[in-house]
Enzyme design. Sequence first.
Site, mmCIF file in Angstrom:
data_model
loop_
_atom_site.group_PDB
_atom_site.id
_atom_site.type_symbol
_atom_site.label_atom_id
_atom_site.label_comp_id
_atom_site.label_asym_id
_atom_site.label_seq_id
_atom_site.Cartn_x
_atom_site.Cartn_y
_atom_site.Cartn_z
ATOM 1 N N ASP A 158 -9.991 3.506 -3.729
ATOM 2 C CA ASP A 158 -10.664 2.327 -3.175
ATOM 3 C C ASP A 158 -12.076 2.160 -3.729
ATOM 4 O O ASP A 158 -12.836 3.123 -3.828
ATOM 5 C CB ASP A 158 -10.765 2.442 -1.647
ATOM 6 C CG ASP A 158 -9.427 2.175 -0.981
ATOM 7 O OD1 ASP A 158 -8.415 2.020 -1.701
ATOM 8 O OD2 ASP A 158 -9.391 2.113 0.263
ATOM 9 N N GLY B 280 -3.400 4.147 -8.357
ATOM 10 C CA GLY B 280 -3.300 4.773 -9.678
ATOM 11 C C GLY B 280 -2.665 6.147 -9.645
ATOM 12 O O GLY B 280 -2.556 6.815 -10.671
ATOM 13 N N ASP C 146 0.823 -1.213 0.000
ATOM 14 C CA ASP C 146 0.000 0.000 0.000
ATOM 15 C C ASP C 146 0.863 1.271 0.000
ATOM 16 O O ASP C 146 2.093 1.196 -0.031
ATOM 17 C CB ASP C 146 -0.929 -0.055 1.233
ATOM 18 C CG ASP C 146 -2.284 0.588 0.974
ATOM 19 O OD1 ASP C 146 -2.391 1.404 0.056
ATOM 20 O OD2 ASP C 146 -3.228 0.285 1.728
#
Length: 820
Positions: A220, A200, A161
Amino acid sequence: MMRNRGRPVAALVSSLALCWSFLTPPAAQAAPPPPPLAATPPMGFNNWNAFGCDVNETLIKETADAFVSTGLKDAGYRYVNIDDCWSLRERGPDGRLVPDPAKFPNGIKGVADYVHGKGLKLGIYGDAGTKTCAGYPGSLGHEELDAQTWADWGIDYLKYDNCNNQSDGSQEDYVRRYTAMRQALDRTGRSIVYSICEWGTSRPWTWAKGIGHLWRTTGDISDNWASLRSIIRQNAPLAPYAGPGHWNDPDMMEIGNGGMTATEYRTHMSMWAMMAAPLIIGTDLRTASAETLAILGNRELIAIDQDRLGVQGAVVSDENGLMVLDKPLANGDRAIALYNSTDTLATVSVATGETGLRDAGAYRLTDAWTGATTQVKSTISAAVPAHGTVVYRVRPLRDPTTVAPAVALGATLATLVPGPAGGTLTTAVTNRGVGTIRDVAVTADAPEGWTATPATPARRSRLATDATLETAWRIDVPASTPAGRYPIDLTASYRWGPTHHPATTSSQIIATVVTAPEDGRRHLSTISPVTSVNATGPVEPDQSNGGPLENDGNLITIGGQVHTRGLGTTTGSELRYYLGGRCSRLVTDVGIDDEAPGGPATFTVYADDTVAATSGPVTAGEAPKPLTADLTGTAWLRLVAESATTGTHADWASPVLTCGDVPDDSPVLPESRTLFSFESGTEDFTIANPGDGGTVAQSPLFHTEGTNGLKVSTPVAGNWFGRPLATPLDLTGATMLKFDLKAGDAGTVGEIAIQVGEGFSWCQGGLWTWTNAHSSRTITERFDQISCPTGITLDRSDIRAVWVFLNTGGEVFIDNIRAE
Ligand code: GLA
């Protein structure tokens, strides 16, 4: 290429061995080379969408059991993935990450052994920052040790992440941080699928091939239609970047979580398969319904997703919310998807010549959801329900005579008003097959008490290839019918082929019945228009138009004046509201938004067909212009913004609609209560970790209420600011918290935390991604979407602190923290 990283010599030797095996027998007992990782999109499960931080050993083990018992393992699902919150908040004395012993009493290794014992694989979550999104230790600067730790435990998949990333926002920084973990994984020698999760932000599709096996392309996902539609829109055009070992990842699936209809979940599965997306289940498989399991386990779609050619379906056409995708398959077939993102039944069509299908006299279609087989001559077409998707596996067909022709039954229907006016339904039966169909008859089955009467013929004796029988129907709706959506079932019957085989095709169109708004004074932005047309992307409630995506605007700003309520449109827009003669007045400001000076533009309020108010030409930079429109007796209100060229950013700022007999000074609904407005100072807002530096000051540079807001400067990325409260705040009855924010760089991600009760437990929500640098926005946090630690409930009557988190350094402005 990536497989070879870190072990170039071994890889070279094994590929040479493969080439030579044709010439010389392979050495006895030579181990076969390991299969390439993620040669097809990974399939599995991740707990985040259904459980958030509430992850533990039992859940993961039971999910592995469920993979086997539900047949999903046989269908190809392999990876059982743990998301955020699995570790302790601190590293161990040796610097290693420590699994939370309360959640994972046997460690991650214990779970890995169990999962491997089932013939499955285990995934874990890390973060390319100082902390994960939920505040657990991140791996930035600890890549080697963490990768080795995961490899030692037997991890097969890493989701990595991007929170608290200390980034300067440059693509180089993203490449550096994600490559560091790539190299660390290589050095462990273990095969680990590497899933890059940076939303992205840095356009990873342009650089991450050869680094990660998949990369998130969007923010998300959430379990609602707007989110699904927006993600499909963003991910579909990225087809050229995907291929074996390097996939676009539109995020984990929400199928089964309850926020969407079965039709929408089938679109989710259909489009993920067509986009060769990773199929990561995000629902509780231990309690999943038969319908959910059938969607997730659809073998036809899994075969399309997992096709070994590994090509993401290309967008053939994308007009008016109707999209056609075309995906080549290894055996020469093609998968064709007809996707209807509009809110009503629509016929989606594509000529076979526009697809990659080779020329043929006819084609055989196999419907991936129903299994039905039909034939077409040269147009693939279906009436697709609102938000639905039809997927066909298509191949040339030599003898069409024994296969049923594809017959599409489409329809259109305008909004219906109960009472004498009635409405018109138009149906269209089209024969797309080779050969004439006979004895064609269409029926419309309306809800009880309604009538549907054909005004033009509803029968035809013969319908040749590509011919259409169109029928107009009068629909009568009883005067007492409440607003809502009502199904009308349509059926076409006909005969086909030399034996006059009887067949039917059916469709359903949803009739929308409208009624007038309730009595009261209301922000117009909280009332849904019946229709809305805009030149660039959707009309945005409570923000400017921004760009082509939904929710990508700024706070409405006209001549420097900020409005937190209103409608962000462009010129070339028209919004229609049904008032039914029950409303009296619209009061609004209008103007050209500062975000994109253009114009001049004219704003006109129509009461039915008469002009009730007009602005005349308004120029960029001009102060907002007030308009008042008398709407007495009006059935339809229309708001129109125009200019010489369409696309100027035109705002309806703070429009308020009055309906029924209410006093002029009655409160504007929904009512909102200001908690902190910063008019008299900083209201004791502070930086949570003052050791990191940073200042909080009252500032007139950004404000949406009064003349001041708050300026927060943080030298390091990632800090909380806010304040503890001397007396608990009682927000009983409120459903959401809101505040207005102006942030710096794009990609800023923030969160909100609320501390409740004596123990000051943290309940957290938010995580919003900033798409436009230096933009402003109202942040809305619904109480029911804020998650609390296990055992804690968000008691709205006992709020002890409100904190906001920002992930990038620099200056951020905030104002008007309020409850609604
Ligand atoms: C980010 C990711 C999510 C999830 C959470 C966990 O938002 O994009 O998929 O992993 O973090 O905190």
